[in-house]
Design a protein around this motif. Structure first.
Motif, PDB file in Angstrom:
ATOM      1  N   TYR A  60      -0.281  -1.989  -5.322  1.00 44.76           N
ATOM      2  CA  TYR A  60      -1.103  -1.305  -4.328  1.00 44.76           C
ATOM      3  C   TYR A  60      -0.266  -0.570  -3.291  1.00 44.76           C
ATOM      4  O   TYR A  60      -0.658   0.504  -2.811  1.00 44.76           O
ATOM      5  CB  TYR A  60      -2.062  -2.297  -3.661  1.00 44.76           C
ATOM      6  CG  TYR A  60      -3.300  -2.552  -4.489  1.00 44.76           C
ATOM      7  CD1 TYR A  60      -4.294  -1.587  -4.589  1.00 44.76           C
ATOM      8  CD2 TYR A  60      -3.455  -3.729  -5.201  1.00 44.76           C
ATOM      9  CE1 TYR A  60      -5.428  -1.794  -5.361  1.00 44.76           C
ATOM     10  CE2 TYR A  60      -4.592  -3.956  -5.979  1.00 44.76           C
ATOM     11  CZ  TYR A  60      -5.572  -2.981  -6.056  1.00 44.76           C
ATOM     12  OH  TYR A  60      -6.693  -3.182  -6.841  1.00 44.76           O
ATOM     13  N   LEU A  63       0.647   2.572  -4.971  1.00 46.58           N
ATOM     14  CA  LEU A  63      -0.528   3.436  -5.100  1.00 46.58           C
ATOM     15  C   LEU A  63      -0.807   4.137  -3.774  1.00 46.58           C
ATOM     16  O   LEU A  63      -1.167   5.323  -3.751  1.00 46.58           O
ATOM     17  CB  LEU A  63      -1.743   2.628  -5.543  1.00 46.58           C
ATOM     18  CG  LEU A  63      -3.009   3.442  -5.861  1.00 46.58           C
ATOM     19  CD1 LEU A  63      -2.802   4.290  -7.112  1.00 46.58           C
ATOM     20  CD2 LEU A  63      -4.209   2.505  -6.061  1.00 46.58           C
ATOM     21  N   LEU A  64      -0.621   3.421  -2.671  1.00 47.49           N
ATOM     22  CA  LEU A  64      -0.828   4.040  -1.374  1.00 47.49           C
ATOM     23  C   LEU A  64       0.214   5.119  -1.116  1.00 47.49           C
ATOM     24  O   LEU A  64      -0.097   6.188  -0.571  1.00 47.49           O
ATOM     25  CB  LEU A  64      -0.785   2.995  -0.261  1.00 47.49           C
ATOM     26  CG  LEU A  64      -1.168   3.526   1.121  1.00 47.49           C
ATOM     27  CD1 LEU A  64      -2.594   4.072   1.118  1.00 47.49           C
ATOM     28  CD2 LEU A  64      -1.022   2.466   2.188  1.00 47.49           C
ATOM     29  N   SER A  67      -0.869   8.161  -2.541  1.00 47.88           N
ATOM     30  CA  SER A  67      -1.958   8.837  -1.824  1.00 47.88           C
ATOM     31  C   SER A  67      -1.463   9.695  -0.671  1.00 47.88           C
ATOM     32  O   SER A  67      -2.226  10.514  -0.136  1.00 47.88           O
ATOM     33  CB  SER A  67      -2.954   7.804  -1.284  1.00 47.88           C
ATOM     34  OG  SER A  67      -2.489   7.210  -0.092  1.00 47.88           O
ATOM     35  N   PHE A 350      -7.023   4.505   0.197  1.00 46.91           N
ATOM     36  CA  PHE A 350      -6.639   5.107  -1.079  1.00 46.91           C
ATOM     37  C   PHE A 350      -7.509   6.312  -1.439  1.00 46.91           C
ATOM     38  O   PHE A 350      -7.399   6.837  -2.555  1.00 46.91           O
ATOM     39  CB  PHE A 350      -6.751   4.064  -2.196  1.00 46.91           C
ATOM     40  CG  PHE A 350      -5.872   2.873  -2.014  1.00 46.91           C
ATOM     41  CD1 PHE A 350      -4.523   2.914  -2.346  1.00 46.91           C
ATOM     42  CD2 PHE A 350      -6.387   1.692  -1.505  1.00 46.91           C
ATOM     43  CE1 PHE A 350      -3.705   1.807  -2.176  1.00 46.91           C
ATOM     44  CE2 PHE A 350      -5.581   0.581  -1.327  1.00 46.91           C
ATOM     45  CZ  PHE A 350      -4.230   0.632  -1.665  1.00 46.91           C
TER      46      PHE A 350
END
Length: 376
Positions: A60, A63-64, A67, A350
Motif C-alpha cells: 500500500y 501504491l500510494l 498515486s 489512493f
C-alpha cells in the motif's frame, strides 16, 4: 434511448476518478450519480481525509507512491492544492511504529522513529504512550474538492454527468447493457462500472454478474461511522499548523484524528473511533443519528489522551465506511461489468490510482493487482 460507451455508476472519489481516466483515454463516458458529486450521504464528502504513507504492508505504501503523479496532475488541471501537508504520527501498543518505520525505509519515505518522551516534547498536545513514528509527507485531503476536480477533468475530455440519477438495475441487452434508474429512466451502455460505495451491497443482486463472481465477492460490511470536532485549547489561528494527523492503536481501540478543515470552521481536530459505528445492510439504511455511547467513548478518549483539545465536541457528523474482511479494495471485471470498492476507511488517498486501475480493468488496457481481484 440514449447510449454511451461506458456508464459509471457513482460520482464519489472512485467513480469520478474512473470517469476521468476513461475519458482522458478517449472513451465516451456517462456518469450516473444518485444525488450530486461528493454529497454528504456517501463516503466522499467534506474537506478532511487523512493522506499518509505509513502502512504495515509495503504494497500500500508503494501504491500510494504511484498515486503521487495523479495528485500532481489534478493540481495542474485546476484543482489547486488538494492535500495540505501536516505530517502524521502513529503510535500505540497495537500500532508497532518500528515495523511501520521499516516499511517506510524500504520505500524511501522520509520518517523518524521517536521515543514517547521526545514526541511529547515536540507535540505536548498529545499524550503519547509508546514510541512514535513521524513522517512529514502526510497530510489532509480535501475530498469534496478532489471529486469536483476529477469530475471537471472528465468533463473536459467529453464525459457527461447525470445527477439525480439513482441506478436501480443493470440488464444485459445483447452485447451491451441497459441501466435503469429508480424513476424509470434508462441508458444503454457498452460497459458498466459500478462505484456505488455503501450502495454496492444493495446493487450487487441487480447486476448481471456471473454466479461464480458473486459467490467469490468478499463480504461488504457497511458501517455508519461517527466523527466529532473538538476545539483547540490554543487559539485556532495558531493550533492547526502544529497538529499532525494521527492513528493511535491500543488493545481493542483505534482512534484517528486530523485537522477538521472548513467543514467545522478550522476550529478544531476531527476525532473518531475506527469502525465504531453500527453495521447497516446498505447506505440506504443510514439515519445520520449519533450513538450517545460512541460519543461518550470518544469524549473520554480526548479527555485522557489529547490534552491540547477541549473535551467537548462543537460539531459532529456521520459518514459511511464499506469494509472488506481484509481491508483490501475490490477492483475487478466480469462480462463487461466492473465492480469498484476502494473501501475500509482508507481509500481516499489512493483516488487517482484507483481510477487508473478501474479504467484498466474496465477497458482491458492493463492488469489490476491480484489482491484486488475477486477470484484471487
Amino acid at each position: 434511448m440514449e447510449s454511451t460507451e461506458y456508464a459509471v455508476i457513482g460520482a464519489g472519489l472512485a467513480g469520478a476518478s474512473t470517469a476521468w481516466h476513461l475519458a482522458a483515454r478517449g472513451h465516451e463516458v456517462t456518469v450516473l450519480e444518485r444525488s450530486t458529486p461528493a454529497n454528504d450521504a456517501g463516503s466522499s464528502h467534506g474537506s478532511a481525509r487523512i493522506f499518509r504513507y505509513a502502512y504495515e504492508d509495503e504494497f500500500y505504501t508503494r501504491l500510494l507512491q504511484r498515486s503521487e503523479e495523479g495528485w500532481a496532475e489534478l493540481a495542474r488541471l485546476g484543482g489547486g492544492e488538494l492535500i495540505t501537508a501536516t505530517g502524521s504520527v502513529d503510535y500505540g501498543a497495537e500500532r508497532d511504529p518500528a515495523a511501520l518505520a521499516g516499511v517506510l525505509a524500504a520505500c524511501g519515505v522520509e520518517h523518524e522513529l521517536l521515543g514517547a518522551e521526545e514526541a511529547r516534547g515536540r507535540w505536548p498536545q498529545i499524550a503519547f504512550d509508546t514510541d512514535v513514528l513521524w513522517h512529514p509527507g502526510a497530510g489532509v485531503i480535501d475530498a469534496q474538492e478532489t471529486v469536483m476536480a476529477m469530475v471537471g477533468a472528465a468533463a473536459d475530455h467529453g464525459a457527461r454527468l447525470e445527477t439525480g440519477w439513482a441506478a436501480e438495475s443493470v440488464v444485459r441487452d445483447g452485447p451491451a447493457f441497459v441501466v435503469t434508474a429508480e424513476d424509470g429512466r434508462t441508458l444503454r451502455a457498452g460497459r458498466v462500472v459500478v462505484a456505488a460505495g455503501g450502495w454496492l451491497p444493495r446493487l450487487l443482486g441487480a447486476l448481471p454478474l456471473p454466479e461464480g463472481f458473486l459467490d467469490a465477492m468478499p463480504h461488504l460490511e457497511v458501517r455508519q461511522e461517527q466523527a466529532y470536532h473538538f476545539p483547540y485549547a490554543e487559539p485556532p489561528t495558531e493550533a492547526p499548523a502544529t497538529w499532525p494527523t494521527f492513528i493511535h492503536m491500543r488493545r481493542g481501540w483505534t482512534a484517528y484524528g486530523l485537522p477538521g478543515g472548513r467543514d467545522a470552521g478550522f476550529r478544531g481536530q476531527k476525532i473518531a473511533e475506527f469502525n465504531g459505528g453500527k453495521v447497516l445492510p446498505s447506505a440506504a439504511d443510514q439515519d445520520g443519528v449519533i450513538d450517545p455511547e460512541n460519543r461518550r467513548r470518544v469524549v473520554e478518549y480526548v479527555r485522557e489522551c489529547l490534552p491540547g483539545l477541549v473535551p467537548e465536541p462543537y460539531a459532529e457528523t456521520t459518514c459511511l465506511f464499506t469494509n472488506t474482511p481484509t481491508e483490501d479494495f475490490v477492483i475487478d471485471s466480469a462480462g463487461g461489468i466492473t465492480v469498484v470498492s476502494p473501501c475500509s476507511g482508507h481509500g481516499a488517498k489512493f483516488a487517482p490510482v484507483i481510477g487508473e486501475l478501474a479504467a484498466d480493468s474496465a477497458s482491458g488496457a492493463g492488469e489490476v493487482p491480484a489482491r484486488f481481484r475477486v477470484a484471487r
